[in-house]
Design an enzyme around this catalytic site. Sequence first.
Site, PDB file in Angstrom:
ATOM      1  N   LYS A 296       8.240  -1.736  -2.410  1.00  0.00           N
ATOM      2  CA  LYS A 296       7.639  -0.956  -1.322  1.00  0.00           C
ATOM      3  C   LYS A 296       8.734  -0.388  -0.419  1.00  0.00           C
ATOM      4  O   LYS A 296       8.730   0.803  -0.095  1.00  0.00           O
ATOM      5  CB  LYS A 296       6.683  -1.837  -0.518  1.00  0.00           C
ATOM      6  CG  LYS A 296       6.095  -1.171   0.696  1.00  0.00           C
ATOM      7  CD  LYS A 296       5.201   0.005   0.340  1.00  0.00           C
ATOM      8  CE  LYS A 296       5.019   0.917   1.519  1.00  0.00           C
ATOM      9  NZ  LYS A 296       4.229   2.094   1.228  1.00  0.00           N
TER      10      LYS A 296
ATOM     11  N   CYS B 136       6.253   4.519   9.022  1.00  0.00           N
ATOM     12  CA  CYS B 136       6.813   3.742   7.912  1.00  0.00           C
ATOM     13  C   CYS B 136       8.271   4.033   7.580  1.00  0.00           C
ATOM     14  O   CYS B 136       9.069   3.093   7.475  1.00  0.00           O
ATOM     15  CB  CYS B 136       5.985   3.975   6.662  1.00  0.00           C
ATOM     16  SG  CYS B 136       4.325   3.324   6.824  1.00  0.00           S
TER      17      CYS B 136
ATOM     18  N   LYS C 147      10.607  19.389   1.141  1.00  0.00           N
ATOM     19  CA  LYS C 147      10.299  20.394   2.158  1.00  0.00           C
ATOM     20  C   LYS C 147      11.161  20.102   3.388  1.00  0.00           C
ATOM     21  O   LYS C 147      11.008  19.060   4.029  1.00  0.00           O
ATOM     22  CB  LYS C 147       8.812  20.285   2.497  1.00  0.00           C
ATOM     23  CG  LYS C 147       8.343  21.320   3.452  1.00  0.00           C
ATOM     24  CD  LYS C 147       7.350  22.234   2.763  1.00  0.00           C
ATOM     25  CE  LYS C 147       6.977  23.340   3.722  1.00  0.00           C
ATOM     26  NZ  LYS C 147       6.102  24.295   3.225  1.00  0.00           N
TER      27      LYS C 147
ATOM     28  N   GLU D  90       0.841  -1.192   0.000  1.00  0.00           N
ATOM     29  CA  GLU D  90       0.000   0.000   0.000  1.00  0.00           C
ATOM     30  C   GLU D  90       0.879   1.245   0.000  1.00  0.00           C
ATOM     31  O   GLU D  90       1.822   1.335   0.768  1.00  0.00           O
ATOM     32  CB  GLU D  90      -0.910  -0.021   1.231  1.00  0.00           C
ATOM     33  CG  GLU D  90      -1.893   1.117   1.267  1.00  0.00           C
ATOM     34  CD  GLU D  90      -2.618   1.278  -0.058  1.00  0.00           C
ATOM     35  OE1 GLU D  90      -3.272   0.337  -0.511  1.00  0.00           O
ATOM     36  OE2 GLU D  90      -2.519   2.361  -0.667  1.00  0.00           O
TER      37      GLU D  90
HETATM   38  P1  NAD Z   1      -1.917  -0.632  12.689  1.00  0.00           P
HETATM   39  O1  NAD Z   1      -1.149  -1.012  13.893  1.00  0.00           O
HETATM   40  O2  NAD Z   1      -2.696   0.637  12.642  1.00  0.00           O
HETATM   41  O3  NAD Z   1      -2.991  -1.810  12.371  1.00  0.00           O
HETATM   42  C1  NAD Z   1      -2.708  -3.171  12.417  1.00  0.00           C
HETATM   43  C2  NAD Z   1      -3.903  -3.886  13.062  1.00  0.00           C
HETATM   44  O4  NAD Z   1      -3.735  -5.301  12.925  1.00  0.00           O
HETATM   45  C3  NAD Z   1      -4.049  -3.626  14.566  1.00  0.00           C
HETATM   46  O5  NAD Z   1      -5.320  -3.055  14.836  1.00  0.00           O
HETATM   47  C4  NAD Z   1      -3.903  -5.008  15.204  1.00  0.00           C
HETATM   48  O6  NAD Z   1      -4.740  -5.210  16.335  1.00  0.00           O
HETATM   49  C5  NAD Z   1      -4.313  -5.924  14.064  1.00  0.00           C
HETATM   50  N1  NAD Z   1      -3.801  -7.283  14.190  1.00  0.00           N
HETATM   51  C6  NAD Z   1      -2.540  -7.694  14.475  1.00  0.00           C
HETATM   52  N2  NAD Z   1      -2.472  -9.052  14.465  1.00  0.00           N
HETATM   53  C7  NAD Z   1      -3.717  -9.506  14.155  1.00  0.00           C
HETATM   54  C8  NAD Z   1      -4.273 -10.806  13.975  1.00  0.00           C
HETATM   55  N3  NAD Z   1      -3.523 -11.907  14.093  1.00  0.00           N
HETATM   56  N4  NAD Z   1      -5.579 -10.916  13.670  1.00  0.00           N
HETATM   57  C9  NAD Z   1      -6.357  -9.792  13.547  1.00  0.00           C
HETATM   58  N5  NAD Z   1      -5.868  -8.536  13.684  1.00  0.00           N
HETATM   59  C10 NAD Z   1      -4.576  -8.393  13.978  1.00  0.00           C
HETATM   60  O7  NAD Z   1      -0.906  -0.685  11.471  1.00  0.00           O
HETATM   61  P2  NAD Z   1      -0.994   0.095  10.062  1.00  0.00           P
HETATM   62  O8  NAD Z   1      -0.437   1.453  10.209  1.00  0.00           O
HETATM   63  O9  NAD Z   1      -2.361  -0.101   9.488  1.00  0.00           O
HETATM   64  O10 NAD Z   1       0.052  -0.744   9.212  1.00  0.00           O
HETATM   65  C11 NAD Z   1      -0.245  -2.058   8.752  1.00  0.00           C
HETATM   66  C12 NAD Z   1       0.800  -2.464   7.727  1.00  0.00           C
HETATM   67  O11 NAD Z   1       0.726  -1.606   6.593  1.00  0.00           O
HETATM   68  C13 NAD Z   1       2.242  -2.368   8.226  1.00  0.00           C
HETATM   69  O12 NAD Z   1       2.968  -3.440   7.677  1.00  0.00           O
HETATM   70  C14 NAD Z   1       2.729  -1.057   7.647  1.00  0.00           C
HETATM   71  O13 NAD Z   1       4.114  -1.057   7.435  1.00  0.00           O
HETATM   72  C15 NAD Z   1       1.995  -1.010   6.325  1.00  0.00           C
HETATM   73  N6  NAD Z   1       1.775   0.344   5.801  1.00  0.00           N
HETATM   74  C16 NAD Z   1       1.410   1.382   6.631  1.00  0.00           C
HETATM   75  C17 NAD Z   1       1.169   2.648   6.105  1.00  0.00           C
HETATM   76  C18 NAD Z   1       0.773   3.800   6.984  1.00  0.00           C
HETATM   77  O14 NAD Z   1       0.783   4.919   6.516  1.00  0.00           O
HETATM   78  N7  NAD Z   1       0.427   3.578   8.245  1.00  0.00           N
HETATM   79  C19 NAD Z   1       1.282   2.860   4.730  1.00  0.00           C
HETATM   80  C20 NAD Z   1       1.636   1.794   3.911  1.00  0.00           C
HETATM   81  C21 NAD Z   1       1.881   0.547   4.464  1.00  0.00           C
HETATM   82  C1  UDX Z   2       4.748   7.405   3.823  1.00  0.00           C
HETATM   83  C2  UDX Z   2       4.773   7.353   2.278  1.00  0.00           C
HETATM   84  O1  UDX Z   2       4.666   8.675   1.747  1.00  0.00           O
HETATM   85  C3  UDX Z   2       3.640   6.495   1.785  1.00  0.00           C
HETATM   86  O2  UDX Z   2       3.699   6.382   0.369  1.00  0.00           O
HETATM   87  C4  UDX Z   2       3.753   5.124   2.407  1.00  0.00           C
HETATM   88  O3  UDX Z   2       2.686   4.291   1.990  1.00  0.00           O
HETATM   89  C5  UDX Z   2       3.761   5.221   3.919  1.00  0.00           C
HETATM   90  O4  UDX Z   2       4.818   6.095   4.348  1.00  0.00           O
HETATM   91  P1  UDX Z   2       3.337   8.737   5.655  1.00  0.00           P
HETATM   92  O5  UDX Z   2       4.403   8.306   6.596  1.00  0.00           O
HETATM   93  O6  UDX Z   2       1.931   8.480   6.018  1.00  0.00           O
HETATM   94  O7  UDX Z   2       3.549   8.045   4.223  1.00  0.00           O
HETATM   95  O8  UDX Z   2       3.461  10.308   5.391  1.00  0.00           O
HETATM   96  P2  UDX Z   2       4.422  11.212   4.456  1.00  0.00           P
HETATM   97  O9  UDX Z   2       3.573  12.227   3.819  1.00  0.00           O
HETATM   98  O10 UDX Z   2       5.276  10.418   3.579  1.00  0.00           O
HETATM   99  O11 UDX Z   2       5.327  11.965   5.532  1.00  0.00           O
HETATM  100  C6  UDX Z   2       6.301  11.292   6.311  1.00  0.00           C
HETATM  101  C7  UDX Z   2       7.085  12.292   7.124  1.00  0.00           C
HETATM  102  O12 UDX Z   2       7.936  13.074   6.294  1.00  0.00           O
HETATM  103  C8  UDX Z   2       6.208  13.291   7.874  1.00  0.00           C
HETATM  104  O13 UDX Z   2       6.739  13.511   9.161  1.00  0.00           O
HETATM  105  C9  UDX Z   2       6.301  14.530   7.021  1.00  0.00           C
HETATM  106  O14 UDX Z   2       6.050  15.697   7.754  1.00  0.00           O
HETATM  107  C10 UDX Z   2       7.742  14.446   6.541  1.00  0.00           C
HETATM  108  N1  UDX Z   2       7.997  15.185   5.289  1.00  0.00           N
HETATM  109  C11 UDX Z   2       7.336  14.863   4.134  1.00  0.00           C
HETATM  110  C12 UDX Z   2       8.959  16.201   5.264  1.00  0.00           C
HETATM  111  O15 UDX Z   2       9.569  16.484   6.289  1.00  0.00           O
HETATM  112  N2  UDX Z   2       9.210  16.857   4.091  1.00  0.00           N
HETATM  113  C13 UDX Z   2       8.568  16.548   2.936  1.00  0.00           C
HETATM  114  O16 UDX Z   2       8.868  17.184   1.913  1.00  0.00           O
HETATM  115  C14 UDX Z   2       7.597  15.522   2.960  1.00  0.00           C
END
Ligand code: NAD
Ligand code: UDX
Length: 468
Positions: free
Chosen positions: A222, A278, A269, A163
């Site tokens: 990713k 992440c 920025k 994602e």
């Molecule tokens: P999160 O902690 O918000 O959510 C994960 C959820 O999974 C939790 O609510 C937890 O209770 C649940 N869970 C864990 N084990 C489980 C199980 N066995 N059965 C059912 N539920 C279970 O995490 P997130 O931020 O959504 O990230 C999830 C994944 O996506 C990570 O690998 C992360 O690196 C990736 N990712 C995150 C972002 C982001 O911006 N947060 C973007 C891209 C990818």
């Molecule tokens: C990031 C990736 O952008 C996204 O594609 C991936 O799926 C998950 O990780 P996120 O962490 O949610 O997303 O936010 P992002 O907008 O990337 O910002 C990350 C951090 O960098 C923030 O603290 C933001 O303030 C900082 N940032 C971003 C800067 O300091 N300067 C910039 O120019 C852009």
Amino acid sequence: PVKVKKIVCIGAGYVGGPTCAVIAQRCPDITVTIVDINEARINAWNDKDFHLPIYEPGLEDVVKSCRGRNLFFSTDVDKAIQEADLIFVSVNTPTKKSGVGAGFAADLNYVELATRRIAAVANSNKIVVEKSTVPCRTAESMRVILEANAKPNCRFDILSNPEFLAEGTAIPDLHNPDRVLIGSLQTPEGLEACQSLADIYAHWVPRERILTVGLWSSELSKLAANAMLAQRISSINALSAICEATGSNIDEVAHAVGHDTRIGPKFLKASVGFGGSCFQKDILNLVYLSESLHLPEVAAYWRQVVEMNEYQKSRFSKRVVDTLFNTITGKHIAVLGFAFKADTGDTRESAAISLIRDFQKERANVNLYDPQVEESQIWQDLSEASPELPLETIKKQVRICSSSMQACKGAEAVVIATEWKEFKEIDWEVVYQSMNKPAFVFDGRLLVDAAKLTKIGFKVVTIGRGEL
Ligand code: NAD
Ligand code: UDX
């Protein structure tokens, strides 16, 4: 290919929730159930007044449009797995805290437990999709676990579908993604499963933006995308230090550099440092992968992106202390923003946490305001950042305020840590009147108009801008 009718998403977090809610919204012919073992989280997703567990602009409308129609939230993981044709695994994959690879490798325990659950309860064929960000070749481990524990006549096809949404813009990112990436084995079965998933996204994403590649390329892409985005920020932040020492202006430098179409204007920025769940985690994961592959130079190269970020955060808090006549003991510092970026309540790895910890060490008083972050979350983060301090001590030094105005009143300095839009609309004339003099503003987000504030009487210190 199988026409998917029922989807389950395991993990109702920042990714699973918005992603699968948008699938339900855009695919009325598919039933989507999002499950989690965290009951409080599921209850919040089902809240009748839509007080959802995460703050994300536009999310409420998406959930309103399909919850109870073809979108359901549940804690009954087993039932949802049994009924689904396709399973997203969207559980957390944090950096390991102990054991082999501690501090670098991804903790795959949650992915493994979810995979074992699928194997234990599934009684028909399933397409299993890695949505979580995982190290390269995790799909292979999932396949071994599934095949070793599967009931006879159950086939599992594994896909990687990382994602790319960013928090704060999750809904527009999902509605209009730059690309959707699907990795599969290049076998007839793998390619067919890939087609089934592509057909789901094709409900709203143009086909040319749905990229299909091999499994391992997809997993690595990713980590690579996040490492390269974070690298741009560390590069511009490294240059911001040179600007401060030479009288150059990082905004002007970024503008000039970004105008080169080969470089582009985005993600340049300068800031107090990147945060979020992440970037750091995924780069450390890449560092660990490089080391396991006996590529120490590659590991060192990527590690430096994280080190530069740590340097940027500590450099900024040092500049605050230096500017305030080398001591902030007993002074009041208003910190505006606690989330790691604007438009989210998420605080994971937020730069504000490090700043406040540093200010506490100097025995300053902090008045903190953030428009979205829950109080309980702030106390939890600050306690984790200073494990040696009892919470009572932290609460004596940090006061949580209900507005910017309240936080700034009587303070010697204002530190802008998050780029919330409402901070742009602060009435600085009024704030100035209420502060101790000389009144300082430290802009860690290039947010305020420094010339205007200087005219009011503030001493303004901006990231990446020298005073020469
Ligand atoms: P999160 O902690 O918000 O959510 C994960 C959820 O999974 C939790 O609510 C937890 O209770 C649940 N869970 C864990 N084990 C489980 C199980 N066995 N059965 C059912 N539920 C279970 O995490 P997130 O931020 O959504 O990230 C999830 C994944 O996506 C990570 O690998 C992360 O690196 C990736 N990712 C995150 C972002 C982001 O911006 N947060 C973007 C891209 C990818
Ligand atoms: C990031 C990736 O952008 C996204 O594609 C991936 O799926 C998950 O990780 P996120 O962490 O949610 O997303 O936010 P992002 O907008 O990337 O910002 C990350 C951090 O960098 C923030 O603290 C933001 O303030 C900082 N940032 C971003 C800067 O300091 N300067 C910039 O120019 C852009």
